[in-house]
Design an enzyme around this catalytic site. Structure first.
Site, PDB file in Angstrom:
ATOM      1  N   CYS A  92       4.637   0.493   6.385  1.00  0.00           N
ATOM      2  CA  CYS A  92       4.942  -0.675   6.204  1.00  0.00           C
ATOM      3  C   CYS A  92       6.445  -1.321   6.573  1.00  0.00           C
ATOM      4  CB  CYS A  92       4.210  -1.190   5.015  1.00  0.00           C
ATOM      5  SG  CYS A  92       3.991  -2.924   4.793  1.00  0.00           S
ATOM      6  N   HIS A 193      -1.117   1.119   3.892  1.00  0.00           N
ATOM      7  CA  HIS A 193      -0.558   1.835   2.639  1.00  0.00           C
ATOM      8  C   HIS A 193      -1.973   1.844   1.620  1.00  0.00           C
ATOM      9  CE1 HIS A 193      -0.432  -2.822   1.731  1.00  0.00           C
ATOM     10  NE2 HIS A 193      -1.271  -2.450   0.771  1.00  0.00           N
TER      11      HIS A 193
END
Lengths: 249, 455
Positions: A92, A193
Site C-alpha cells: 500500500c 493488505h
C-alpha cells in the site's frame, strides 16, 4: 539458518495490520527452526546490510508525507540491499513510496525512493474492496492471492515493468490495466493488505526462501511444508468475497 | 399543514414496515420524509422547546447517549434514537416521533455528523473521540477529522460544544470558543505502560512531531504534549479522578465538575465506559443539570443493548455480550475482561464482514488480543470470517488445538455454552452484525427481547 527481517517505519506505516504480515513471516520461519531477528528501521536510520528481508507497510496520507523524504534519502541503502540479494515486500503506502513519486490528493508531489519502476497519482474516487489476483512468480506454477485494497492512488507501471499479478476480481493498480502490484526480482510491491500473508502463506514462504537464498549459494532453500488448513479456509472465504463483491467501476 | 401531512405519510410507512415483519422501521420513515421534503428535519428540530443535543464519536456514542438519557430524562419527555439508527434517515425518523417531547437527544454516526449539522443547530454537541474504524467505509481518519473541524467552524455561537480533551485530534476544537466544556481522565494510575499498537494519532496535529504522553489511557486518548511546538491537552473542566476498575462489575471514580466533586459508582465496566460517563456528565453539565442529578443518572445506568449485556440463559449460565468493532474498542474489552478477579478461561469471538461490520477485517491484527490469549484455555472463533480470526489467535501464539473454528453462530454459541460450566459466565466478543444475530438467537429462545421492543 537465521533470517534478519528489517521492518521500515513500524511507528508510521502500520495502518492495515502490517504487524500481521510480520507475525506470519516470523512464525513460519520459526516453525521451520529458522531463527528470526526483527530490526526496526526508523526515520534517519541506515538500512542495515545484514537485513535479508525488508518490509514496508501502509499509512494514511499524513504519515506517508512524514516518511516520504526519509524514504527518498534511503534509496541508496535500499538499492544496495536488493543488489546484495535481500528480498522485499512493500504494501500500500510503502508500495507507492518505493516508486519514483506520489502526487497526493492536494496535488503535492512527494518524492519516492525510485526503487520500483512506477509512479502514482491520487485519483478522485478511492478504490476499495476485496481483491483476487493470479500470480506466477515461478514460471509454470500459477497461484492466487486474496486480499483487500483501499487506495486513492492510481499506480502506473513503466513500460516493460512486471506486475505482481493479474486481477481476477477487484481494481488493482489503477482499476483499468487489469494488473496489480509490481515485481522487480526479489522485491514485490502490492496494494493488497488484509493483512496479505496469513491467508496467502505460499507468498510468505516464497519471501522467506528468496531472502535466505544468499545464505544458500544463491538458491532459495526448500522449506518444510506446514499444514495450512486454516490458512486455506481463510483464503477461500476471501477469494469468494472478491468474486462476489470485489470492486469494479 | 404541509409538515403534518408529511409526518403522517412517513409514519404510516414505518408502521407498515413493522407490521410486515421487516424489522423495526427505524430508518424507513425518515428516508420517506427526506425524500418528501429536505427541510422538514430542520423544522421538526426547531419545534422542540428545549432543543436538540447531539452525541458523535467513533466509540461509545450509543452508551454515552443512553447515560445522558438517564440524566436528562428525569422530569422531561425525551425523544431519543435509542435503537442506534444514527444516520440522517434515523435522525429524521426519530424526530418524526418527537411531538410533545421537550428535548431530542440524538446519537449521530461520525461520518453523518456534517450533514446532520447542516440541518440541525444543536443546543449542545458532544465530540467524543475519533478512532481508526472501518477504513473501507469511512476513509482515512484524517479526512473525517477535517470534515468535523469544518462543521465545528460554522456552528452557531449558541451551541455548547463538549469535547473530549484527551483526544489530540479534538482537544483544540474547544479553544477560544465561549461556553465550551472539556472533559477527560485525570488519573495517571490508569495509564497504559506505553501507547498501544493501535494508537492512531500519535503525531501532533499542528506540527507532525510525535507527542509525549504523560499518560496514555485508551488508544491515543491521554495527557499529551507536543515537545516541538507545545500543543498540549487543554485544561479539563469535567474529569474523572481516583478511578477503580472492577472487571465486568463496573467502575468507581470521583467526578470532578465546576460545580463540585462527587464519588460515582458506575455499573458499566471498563475505562472506556468511564469516558462515556464523563461525556454524558459534561453534556448534561453544559445543559445546566445539577451535580446530584448527574451522579444519580450515572449510578442508575443500564447498559445499551448488545454493548454490554449479561443475559441469563438457564442452568445458571450467563452470556455476556461485549460488542467489539474496532481495535480501540476491542483493546478495552480485553483490558476489562482481564481487570476482574477471575479472567475468563473461555471466550466466543465472532467476526463478520458485512458493511456494518466493515468489509475489511484487517483490524483484528491491530488488536492486542495477546493478554487474553495468555489466560484463555480455549477460544471459539465464529462468524463469516472465523478462519481469519482463528489465524489471528494462532499466529498470536495460541496452540492449534486451543482454537475451535465454528463459523455458524448458533452452532458456535451452543458449543461455547457446552464448554461453560453450570453457573458460569460465557464471554462473547462479537462484531456488530454478529451481535445482532446472536441477540436474535437468544430472543428466539426467549432470553431477551428484540431491540426495537427493548429500546
Amino acid at each position: 539458518m537465521k533470517l534478519v527481517l528489517g521492518h521500515l517505519y513500524p511507528e508510521y506505516l502500520n495502518i492495515y495490520a502490517d504487524r500481521g504480515n510480520i507475525a506470519v513471516l516470523t512464525q513460519r520461519a520459526a516453525w521451520r527452526g529458522i531463527e528470526v531477528e526483527v530490526l526496526a528501521i526508523g526515520l534517519g536510520d541506515a538500512v542495515p546490510a545484514r537485513a535479508d528481508l525488508l518490509y514496508v507497510g501502509g499509512g494514511q496520507d499524513r504519515e506517508q508525507a512524514l516518511v516520504a523524504p526519509d524514504m527518498a534519502a534511503k534509496a541508496e541503502g535500499l538499492r544496495s540491499s536488493l543488489d546484495a540479494g535481500a528480498a522485499l515486500l512493500a504494501v500500500c503506502g510503502g508500495y507507492q513510496l518505493l516508486g519514483r513519486s506520489y502526487v497526493d490528493a492536494a496535488g503535492a508531489l512527494l518524492p519516492g525512493a525510485g526503487i520500483l519502476p512506477l509512479h502514482t497519482e491520487a485519483g478522485r474516487r478511492r478504490l476499495i474492496g476485496d481483491v483476487l489476483l493470479e500470480c506466477e512468480l515461478e514460471p509454470g506454477s500459477p497461484r492466487t492471492l486474496a486480499g483487500f485494497e483501499n487506495h486513492a492512488g492510481r499506480t502506473l507501471l513503466d513500460e516493460g515493468a512486471l506486475p505482481l499479478g493479474r486481477v481476477l476480481a477487484g481494481f488493482g493498480n489503477d482499476g483499468q490495466s487489469g494488473f496489480e502490484g509490481c515485481r522487480l526480482g526479489r522485491a514485490l510491491g502490492t496494494y493488497l493488505h488484509g493483512p496479505l500473508l496469513p491467508r496467502n502463506p505460499w507468498l510468505a514462504d516464497w519471501l522467506i526462501a528468496e531472502a535466505l537464498a544468499r545464505q544458500n549459494g544463491g538458491v532459495p532453500p526448500q522449506l518444510a511444508p506446514l499444514g495450512d488448513a486454516l490458512e486455506s479456509a481463510a483464503h477461500d472465504v476471501a477469494a469468494r468475497r472478491a468474486r462476489e463483491r470485489g470492486g469494479r467501476f | 399543514m404541509r409538515l403534518t401531512c408529511e409526518i403522517a405519510v412517513a409514519q404510516a410507512v414505518g408502521a407498515l414496515s413493522r407490521r410486515s415483519g421487516r424489522g423495526g422501521g427505524t430508518t424507513l420513515p425518515g428516508k420517506v420524509l427526506l425524500r418528501l421534503d429536505d427541510g422538514a428535519v430542520t423544522r421538526l428540530a426547531a419545534r422542540l422547546p428545549e432543543g436538540v443535543a447531539i452525541v458523535s464519536a467513533t466509540n461509545g456514542k450509543t452508551t454515552t447517549s443512553a447515560l445522558a438519557a438517564r440524566i436528562l430524562g428525569e422530569g422531561r419527555l425525551l425523544c431519543h434514537n435509542a435503537s442506534g439508527a444514527n444516520l440522517l434517515s434515523g435522525v429524521a425518523s426519530t424526530l418524526l416521533d418527537s411531538r410533545g417531547s421537550d428535548m431530542a437527544l440524538l446519537e449521530v454516526d461520525e461520518a453523518a455528523l456534517p450533514e446532520v449539522l447542516r440541518r440541525i443547530e444543536p443546543r449542545a454537541l458532544v465530540l467524543g473521540n475519533l478512532f481508526r474504524d472501518q477504513l473501507d467505509r469511512y476513509g482515512e481518519l484524517e479526512s473525517l477529522a477535517t470534515a468535523w473541524r469544518a462543521a465545528v467552524r460554522v456552528l452557531p455561537a449558541s451551541t455548547r460544544l463538549v469535547v473530549n480533551a484527551d483526544d489530540p485530534v479534538l482537544g483544540n476544537l474547544a479553544a477560544g470558543r465561549a461556553g465550551s466544556v472539556t472533559y477527560g481522565v485525570d488519573d495517571p494510575a490508569q495509564a497504559r505502560p506505553s501507547l498501544q499498537h493501535a494508537a492512531d494519532s500519535k503525531y501532533c496535529v499542528s506540527c507532525g512531531a510525535p507527542y509525549d504522553y504523560a499518560a496514555a489511557y485508551v488508544g491515543h486518548l491521554g495527557d499529551y504534549r507536543c515537545p516541538s511546538c507545545g500543543n498540549t491537552r487543554p485544561p479539563l473542566q469535567v474529569a474523572a479522578r481516583s478511578v477503580r476498575l472492577d472487571g465486568l462489575e463496573g467502575a468507581c471514580f470521583d467526578l470532578v465538575t465546576p460545580a463540585g466533586t462527587c464519588p460515582v459508582r458506575l455499573p458499566l465496566p471498563g475505562l472506556y465506559n468511564v469516558y462515556n460517563a464523563l461525556a454524558a456528565a459534561a453534556l448534561c453539565h453544559a445543559l445546566d443539570t445539577p451535580l446530584a442529578a448527574l451522579v444519580a443518572g450515572l449510578e442508575s445506568a443500564l447498559p445499551a443493548w448488545g454493548r454490554f449485556e449479561r443475559i441469563a440463559v438457564g442452568d445458571g449460565k450467563t452470556v455476556t455480550l461485549l460488542l467489539v468493532k474496532n481495535p480501540a474498542g476491542a483493546n478495552e474489552a480485553v483490558r476489562t475482561l482481564l481487570s476482574g478477579a477471575e479472567p475468563p478461561k473461555l471466550a466466543l469471538v465472532a467476526l463478520n464482514d458485512q458493511t456494518a461490520d466493515g468489509r475489511d477485517v484487517s483490524w483484528i491484527w491491530d488488536v492486542d488480543y495477546e493478554p487474553l490469549l495468555a489466560v484463555a484455555d480455549r477460544l471459539v472463533a465464529s462468524g463469516d470470517r472465523a478462519a481469519e480470526l482463528a489465524l489471528r489467535f494462532r499466529y498470536g501464539g495460541m496452540a492449534e488445538d486451543a482454537v475451535e473454528v465454528v463459523p455458524a453462530l448458533e452452532e458456535a454459541l451452543d458449543r461455547a455454552l457446552a464448554l461453560t460450566p453450570a453457573g458460569g459466565e460465557l464471554v462473547v466478543l462479537p462484531t456488530y452484525t454478529a451481535m445482532l444475530a446472536l441477540r436474535r438467537i437468544l430472543a428466539a429462545r426467549g432470553h431477551v427481547r428484540n431491540f426495537w421492543d427493548a429500546a
